[in-house]
Enzyme design. Sequence first.
Site, PDB file in Angstrom:
ATOM      1  N   GLY A 106       0.755  -1.275  -0.038  1.00 21.57           N
ATOM      2  CA  GLY A 106       0.095  -0.104  -0.058  1.00 21.57           C
ATOM      3  C   GLY A 106       0.805   1.190  -0.053  1.00 21.57           C
TER       4      GLY A 106
ATOM      5  CG  HIS B  31       2.808   0.498  -5.283  1.00 24.72           C
ATOM      6  ND1 HIS B  31       3.246   1.564  -4.599  1.00 24.72           N
ATOM      7  CD2 HIS B  31       3.754  -0.570  -4.602  1.00 24.72           C
ATOM      8  CE1 HIS B  31       3.754   1.040  -3.471  1.00 24.72           C
ATOM      9  NE2 HIS B  31       4.153   0.064  -3.731  1.00 24.72           N
TER      10      HIS B  31
HETATM   11  P1  AMP Z   1       5.841  -2.314  -1.801  1.00 27.10           P
HETATM   12  O1  AMP Z   1       4.707  -1.898  -1.594  1.00 27.10           O
HETATM   13  O2  AMP Z   1       6.935  -1.512  -1.224  1.00 27.10           O
HETATM   14  O3  AMP Z   1       6.195  -3.720  -1.048  1.00 27.10           O
HETATM   15  O4  AMP Z   1       6.169  -2.793  -3.216  1.00 27.10           O
HETATM   16  C1  AMP Z   1       5.123  -3.732  -3.833  1.00 27.10           C
HETATM   17  C2  AMP Z   1       5.619  -3.829  -5.150  1.00 27.10           C
HETATM   18  O5  AMP Z   1       6.071  -2.460  -5.964  1.00 27.10           O
HETATM   19  C3  AMP Z   1       7.168  -4.370  -5.293  1.00 27.10           C
HETATM   20  O6  AMP Z   1       7.258  -5.325  -6.133  1.00 27.10           O
HETATM   21  C4  AMP Z   1       8.288  -3.532  -5.501  1.00 27.10           C
HETATM   22  O7  AMP Z   1       9.453  -3.893  -6.100  1.00 27.10           O
HETATM   23  C5  AMP Z   1       7.203  -2.583  -6.339  1.00 27.10           C
HETATM   24  N1  AMP Z   1       7.895  -1.215  -6.292  1.00 27.10           N
HETATM   25  C6  AMP Z   1       8.345  -0.338  -5.302  1.00 27.10           C
HETATM   26  N2  AMP Z   1       8.556   0.836  -5.646  1.00 27.10           N
HETATM   27  C7  AMP Z   1       8.609   0.636  -6.981  1.00 27.10           C
HETATM   28  C8  AMP Z   1       9.506   1.690  -7.926  1.00 27.10           C
HETATM   29  N3  AMP Z   1       9.749   2.999  -7.656  1.00 27.10           N
HETATM   30  N4  AMP Z   1       9.283   1.042  -9.109  1.00 27.10           N
HETATM   31  C9  AMP Z   1       8.791  -0.145  -9.507  1.00 27.10           C
HETATM   32  N5  AMP Z   1       8.522  -0.918  -8.753  1.00 27.10           N
HETATM   33  C10 AMP Z   1       8.475  -0.518  -7.522  1.00 27.10           C
END
Ligand code: AMP
Length: 285
Positions: free
Chosen positions: A38, A44
Amino acid sequence: MTGSHALPPVARRVSEVRARVAEWRKTGLSVALVPTMGALHDGHLTLVRTALKAADRAVVSIFVNPTQFGPNEDFAAYPRTEDADLAKLASVGASLLFAPTVAEMYPQGFSTAITVAGVSEGLCGATRPGHFSGVATVVTKLLQQVQPDVAAFGEKDYQQLQVLRRLVRDLDMPVAILGVPTVREADGLALSSRNAYLSAEERAVAPALQRALADAAAAMTGGMPVAAALDAARAAILGAGFAAIDYLELRAADGLAPLTEVDRPARILVAARLGRTRLIDNLAV
Ligand code: AMP
């Protein structure tokens, strides 16, 4: 945020997700899963857009997973912004938000953990003991619950992506893992939910992390010895105002074996502390 789509329905229970997915399956639709914690940002949303190019329907999960946080980490403080997240998901046409409670995911008596050896060790695995076991376990559960054709993850969390690729290969999970390039701010800072923790001064310093990686990658490509390029990057990061570096290493892009020379596709990976915030980033060499 305005979007051309209605708000996606929200499922809190595994049984509800299963019922929705079963409806789609009946009409032959393919399904993608995008796991998140989230506090959604354009990184995301890019995962969701990518997922919807690969499949007819995209389930986005939001679950701040307690088992991947260490005892002194930011589980309690982690931003929770579900209403805003739902509006953003509508804007990209996500099909369903799955937002289970901790009790739904880990009912009384829950006893199983998945550990992926090798690729989980070192880097974030060294500074965050148990983190990747928490990730592997919750992602295994989400994949079992949704049973998607594809699941999308960001290269932002490069070690996590490698751990999950290993996991689905090792356990013969019938899902394609999509790795999505890191989405960045105009000044190069990788989008992250944790960027919200940065003060204005810290936010101004933060892009130095990505610049140091880019400079090191260019230096290595230009023939500078790996150790010297990494030393220069460490000095640049600390000189810019970061308090400490958890790690800064060159690894094989596939499998993350430590490298002392760029003799195959490689990745520089870094974690560093800016005030009380821990930022990670990585770049291809
Ligand atoms: P998180 O909510 O931080 O656990 O991230 C959820 C998903 O979004 C994971 O697969 C992350 O690698 C991806 N994600 C987070 N930040 C980025 C970004 N800046 N660019 C691409 N994907 C991202």
